[in-house]
Design a protein around this motif. Sequence first.
Motif, PDB file in Angstrom:
ATOM      1  N   THR A  21     -27.890 -64.595-145.343  1.00 31.38           N
ATOM      2  CA  THR A  21     -29.203 -64.268-145.520  1.00 31.38           C
ATOM      3  C   THR A  21     -28.946 -63.067-146.856  1.00 31.38           C
ATOM      4  O   THR A  21     -28.037 -62.049-146.542  1.00 31.38           O
ATOM      5  N   LEU A  22     -29.489 -63.317-148.003  1.00 31.15           N
ATOM      6  CA  LEU A  22     -29.470 -62.448-148.926  1.00 31.15           C
ATOM      7  C   LEU A  22     -30.607 -61.753-149.495  1.00 31.15           C
ATOM      8  O   LEU A  22     -31.643 -62.264-149.448  1.00 31.15           O
ATOM      9  N   ALA A  23     -30.549 -60.385-149.601  1.00 27.01           N
ATOM     10  CA  ALA A  23     -31.498 -59.568-150.117  1.00 27.01           C
ATOM     11  C   ALA A  23     -31.379 -59.332-151.637  1.00 27.01           C
ATOM     12  O   ALA A  23     -30.185 -58.968-152.118  1.00 27.01           O
ATOM     13  N   VAL A  24     -32.068 -59.721-152.448  1.00 24.62           N
ATOM     14  CA  VAL A  24     -32.156 -59.576-153.909  1.00 24.62           C
ATOM     15  C   VAL A  24     -33.298 -58.782-154.501  1.00 24.62           C
ATOM     16  O   VAL A  24     -34.424 -59.082-154.086  1.00 24.62           O
ATOM     17  N   VAL A  25     -32.973 -57.415-155.276  1.00 23.04           N
ATOM     18  CA  VAL A  25     -33.969 -56.839-155.748  1.00 23.04           C
ATOM     19  C   VAL A  25     -34.013 -57.339-157.109  1.00 23.04           C
ATOM     20  O   VAL A  25     -33.138 -57.241-157.914  1.00 23.04           O
ATOM     21  N   VAL A  26     -35.263 -57.523-157.663  1.00 26.85           N
ATOM     22  CA  VAL A  26     -35.608 -58.005-159.102  1.00 26.85           C
ATOM     23  C   VAL A  26     -36.850 -57.299-159.744  1.00 26.85           C
ATOM     24  O   VAL A  26     -37.662 -56.752-159.001  1.00 26.85           O
ATOM     25  N   LEU A  82     -26.473 -65.310-159.035  1.00 22.80           N
ATOM     26  CA  LEU A  82     -27.797 -64.349-159.007  1.00 22.80           C
ATOM     27  C   LEU A  82     -27.545 -63.070-159.539  1.00 22.80           C
ATOM     28  O   LEU A  82     -28.399 -62.679-160.288  1.00 22.80           O
ATOM     29  N   ASP A  83     -26.433 -62.498-159.466  1.00 24.44           N
ATOM     30  CA  ASP A  83     -26.258 -60.986-160.133  1.00 24.44           C
ATOM     31  C   ASP A  83     -26.250 -61.050-161.774  1.00 24.44           C
ATOM     32  O   ASP A  83     -26.770 -60.235-162.123  1.00 24.44           O
ATOM     33  N   ARG A  84     -25.955 -62.365-161.937  1.00 26.46           N
ATOM     34  CA  ARG A  84     -25.955 -62.566-163.503  1.00 26.46           C
ATOM     35  C   ARG A  84     -27.455 -62.867-164.102  1.00 26.46           C
ATOM     36  O   ARG A  84     -27.317 -62.516-165.502  1.00 26.46           O
ATOM     37  N   LEU A  85     -28.367 -63.156-163.426  1.00 29.01           N
ATOM     38  CA  LEU A  85     -29.609 -63.234-163.964  1.00 29.01           C
ATOM     39  C   LEU A  85     -30.106 -62.044-164.505  1.00 29.01           C
ATOM     40  O   LEU A  85     -29.899 -60.894-163.704  1.00 29.01           O
ATOM     41  N   VAL A  86     -30.716 -61.876-165.671  1.00 33.76           N
ATOM     42  CA  VAL A  86     -31.415 -61.040-166.367  1.00 33.76           C
ATOM     43  C   VAL A  86     -32.425 -59.950-165.533  1.00 33.76           C
ATOM     44  O   VAL A  86     -32.050 -58.820-165.175  1.00 33.76           O
ATOM     45  N   PRO A  87     -33.349 -60.500-164.660  1.00 35.71           N
ATOM     46  CA  PRO A  87     -34.205 -59.630-164.054  1.00 35.71           C
ATOM     47  C   PRO A  87     -33.651 -59.106-162.482  1.00 35.71           C
ATOM     48  O   PRO A  87     -34.207 -58.357-161.868  1.00 35.71           O
ATOM     49  N   VAL A  88     -32.621 -59.656-162.294  1.00 39.58           N
ATOM     50  CA  VAL A  88     -31.924 -59.077-161.018  1.00 39.58           C
ATOM     51  C   VAL A  88     -31.231 -57.623-161.089  1.00 39.58           C
ATOM     52  O   VAL A  88     -30.400 -57.653-161.941  1.00 39.58           O
ATOM     53  N   HIS A  89     -31.511 -56.847-160.164  1.00 38.34           N
ATOM     54  CA  HIS A  89     -31.071 -55.579-159.943  1.00 38.34           C
ATOM     55  C   HIS A  89     -29.869 -55.388-159.168  1.00 38.34           C
ATOM     56  O   HIS A  89     -28.898 -54.764-159.279  1.00 38.34           O
ATOM     57  N   ARG A  90     -30.088 -56.169-157.996  1.00 37.81           N
ATOM     58  CA  ARG A  90     -28.965 -55.854-157.100  1.00 37.81           C
ATOM     59  C   ARG A  90     -28.871 -57.209-156.037  1.00 37.81           C
ATOM     60  O   ARG A  90     -30.255 -57.780-155.829  1.00 37.81           O
ATOM     61  N   VAL A  91     -27.636 -57.872-155.711  1.00 36.86           N
ATOM     62  CA  VAL A  91     -27.885 -58.897-154.742  1.00 36.86           C
ATOM     63  C   VAL A  91     -26.843 -58.265-153.356  1.00 36.86           C
ATOM     64  O   VAL A  91     -25.851 -57.786-153.656  1.00 36.86           O
ATOM     65  N   ALA A 172     -35.651 -59.547-143.876  1.00 36.44           N
ATOM     66  CA  ALA A 172     -34.511 -58.999-143.307  1.00 36.44           C
ATOM     67  C   ALA A 172     -34.320 -57.595-143.819  1.00 36.44           C
ATOM     68  O   ALA A 172     -34.545 -57.539-144.924  1.00 36.44           O
ATOM     69  N   MET A 173     -33.694 -56.895-143.065  1.00 34.45           N
ATOM     70  CA  MET A 173     -33.292 -55.551-143.551  1.00 34.45           C
ATOM     71  C   MET A 173     -32.105 -55.177-142.702  1.00 34.45           C
ATOM     72  O   MET A 173     -32.087 -55.442-141.200  1.00 34.45           O
ATOM     73  N   SER A 174     -31.224 -54.447-143.414  1.00 33.79           N
ATOM     74  CA  SER A 174     -29.808 -54.007-142.631  1.00 33.79           C
ATOM     75  C   SER A 174     -30.412 -52.806-141.783  1.00 33.79           C
ATOM     76  O   SER A 174     -31.278 -51.950-142.191  1.00 33.79           O
ATOM     77  N   ARG A 175     -29.420 -52.403-140.798  1.00 36.08           N
ATOM     78  CA  ARG A 175     -29.636 -51.341-139.938  1.00 36.08           C
ATOM     79  C   ARG A 175     -29.007 -50.063-140.676  1.00 36.08           C
ATOM     80  O   ARG A 175     -28.455 -50.339-141.580  1.00 36.08           O
ATOM     81  N   GLY A 176     -29.881 -49.124-140.028  1.00 38.02           N
ATOM     82  CA  GLY A 176     -29.180 -47.606-140.612  1.00 38.02           C
ATOM     83  C   GLY A 176     -30.122 -47.091-141.519  1.00 38.02           C
ATOM     84  O   GLY A 176     -31.105 -47.659-142.019  1.00 38.02           O
ATOM     85  N   ALA A 177     -29.596 -45.730-142.058  1.00 31.31           N
ATOM     86  CA  ALA A 177     -30.341 -45.069-142.852  1.00 31.31           C
ATOM     87  C   ALA A 177     -30.344 -45.308-144.388  1.00 31.31           C
ATOM     88  O   ALA A 177     -31.030 -45.018-145.193  1.00 31.31           O
ATOM     89  N   GLU A 178     -29.166 -46.102-144.689  1.00 30.05           N
ATOM     90  CA  GLU A 178     -28.959 -46.392-146.202  1.00 30.05           C
ATOM     91  C   GLU A 178     -29.850 -47.316-146.698  1.00 30.05           C
ATOM     92  O   GLU A 178     -30.333 -48.668-145.987  1.00 30.05           O
ATOM     93  N   PRO A 179     -30.443 -47.102-147.896  1.00 28.16           N
ATOM     94  CA  PRO A 179     -31.129 -48.046-148.380  1.00 28.16           C
ATOM     95  C   PRO A 179     -30.496 -49.491-149.233  1.00 28.16           C
ATOM     96  O   PRO A 179     -29.308 -49.277-149.208  1.00 28.16           O
ATOM     97  N   LEU A 180     -31.238 -50.281-149.648  1.00 31.18           N
ATOM     98  CA  LEU A 180     -30.504 -51.634-150.156  1.00 31.18           C
ATOM     99  C   LEU A 180     -30.044 -51.119-151.571  1.00 31.18           C
ATOM    100  O   LEU A 180     -30.025 -50.869-152.294  1.00 31.18           O
TER     101      LEU A 180
END
Length: 180
Positions: A21-26, A82-91, A172-180
Amino acid sequence: MNAMNTHYPDPVRVEPVNRHTLAVVVDNEPGVLARISGLFSGRGYNIESLTVSETEEARHISRVTIVTTGTNAVIEQIKAQLDRLVPVHRVVDLTLQGNALEREICLVKVRGEGEHRSEALRLAAAFGAKTLDATLDSFVFELTGATEEIDRFVGLMSVIGLVEICRTGIAAMSRGAEPL
């Protein structure tokens, strides 16, 4: 000949195929989803589940959750591309982070009359499904849960009189207090 002086070929090394499961911020802009899905289809990778929604309206940021399968090398390649795509901030690979929370919503339409009607209601209550619509001969249930739980519910309802299914895909979301 190989190192052991035999005519038989070396055994083929088979790597296990795992679900990730991949979370991608775009950036939330036209064409981003087409570029992401094009990356997968152009390389012959399969997307098992895809969900997208804007998460930060002021910054026009969206979160894409992708469920895919592949060997470790394939998953690493997908993440790098995915990380190389221009509108992607984080994978982020939520599978590697461990114990991510995964849920999906499912709407299930079931035909139910007589004994099947009471059985459908009993099973829905056992799974914690919410009844969204009820007529004299059918129900629409809403169930939120892990993919495996929804699969079991759908399997049981198919015996009773399953008519139609609509699933959202995994959020999906990771557990804990840390943001993505």
